[in-house]
Design a protein around this motif. Structure first.
Motif, mmCIF file in Angstrom:
data_model
loop_
_atom_site.group_PDB
_atom_site.id
_atom_site.type_symbol
_atom_site.label_atom_id
_atom_site.label_comp_id
_atom_site.label_asym_id
_atom_site.label_seq_id
_atom_site.Cartn_x
_atom_site.Cartn_y
_atom_site.Cartn_z
ATOM 1 N N CYS A 179 34.488 28.092 33.091
ATOM 2 C CA CYS A 179 34.587 26.858 32.428
ATOM 3 C C CYS A 179 35.083 25.892 33.542
ATOM 4 N N TYR A 221 28.873 22.722 17.620
ATOM 5 C CA TYR A 221 28.799 21.377 18.476
ATOM 6 C C TYR A 221 28.251 21.565 19.708
ATOM 7 N N TRP A 254 37.777 20.033 23.656
ATOM 8 C CA TRP A 254 37.522 19.692 22.186
ATOM 9 C C TRP A 254 38.048 21.288 21.611
ATOM 10 N N ASP A 314 28.957 28.601 27.412
ATOM 11 C CA ASP A 314 28.426 27.661 28.803
ATOM 12 C C ASP A 314 27.212 28.528 29.671
ATOM 13 N N LEU A 359 28.276 19.975 23.625
ATOM 14 C CA LEU A 359 28.879 19.147 24.233
ATOM 15 C C LEU A 359 28.384 19.430 25.536
ATOM 16 N N SER A 360 27.638 18.625 26.412
ATOM 17 C CA SER A 360 27.039 18.713 27.478
ATOM 18 C C SER A 360 27.172 17.307 28.379
ATOM 19 N N VAL A 402 33.437 29.338 22.937
ATOM 20 C CA VAL A 402 32.957 28.323 23.835
ATOM 21 C C VAL A 402 31.661 29.119 24.601
ATOM 22 N N SER A 439 34.144 20.696 26.644
ATOM 23 C CA SER A 439 34.016 21.623 25.642
ATOM 24 C C SER A 439 35.537 22.263 25.559
#
Length: 136
Positions: free
Chosen positions: A26, A76, A4, A21, A78-79, A19, A1
């Protein structure tokens, strides 16, 4: 992520990017210093971050916690960072980490190290970086 989000910010500088999470920071597999460097970069670029929260598209509380009380225009997901380190000797791979382990162990110089001893592997001449490595 992170990659991106940074690319979107670079090519589309007027986007407002956040972002989120579930992890506490991160770039979980990377050394703390690398994660902090990226966190600082994202902050300088205006990318907002929120950690330790499970994504819940339907929860007003979630959106308020991430600073988007009206939700997001585009999402989006993303994982699943996946390592492909099957070619490395077992003694250089982690027992734990995202996906249950199998990440190449590295020290702060990004040298591949032996899992239990932390000693550089391959005479200290082998390095790993990116989505294959985790700090020892």
């Amino acid at each position: 992520s992170v990659e991106w989000a940074c690319e979107l910010c670079h090519f589309f500088p007027h986007l407002q990017i956040t972002v989120c999470d579930f992890l506490p920071r991160c770039l979980g597999p990377l050394p703390e210093a690398a994660a902090q460097y990226c966190e600082n970069y994202m902050a300088r670029m205006g990318i907002r971050t929120s950690y330790g929260l499970k994504f819940d598209r339907q929860s007003r509380e979630f959106w308020e916690k991430v600073g988007l009380p009206d939700g997001a225009a585009k999402i989006y997901i993303l994982s699943g960072v996946k390592n492909s380190n099957y070619f490395m000797p077992r003694e250089t791979l982690s027992d734990r980490g995202p996906g249950g382990g199998g990440w190449i162990m590295v020290n702060v110089q990004l040298q591949v190290v032996e899992r239990h001893s932390g000693r550089p592997w391959g005479d200290g001449c082998v390095f790993a970086v990116g989505d294959c490595a985790i700090g020892s």
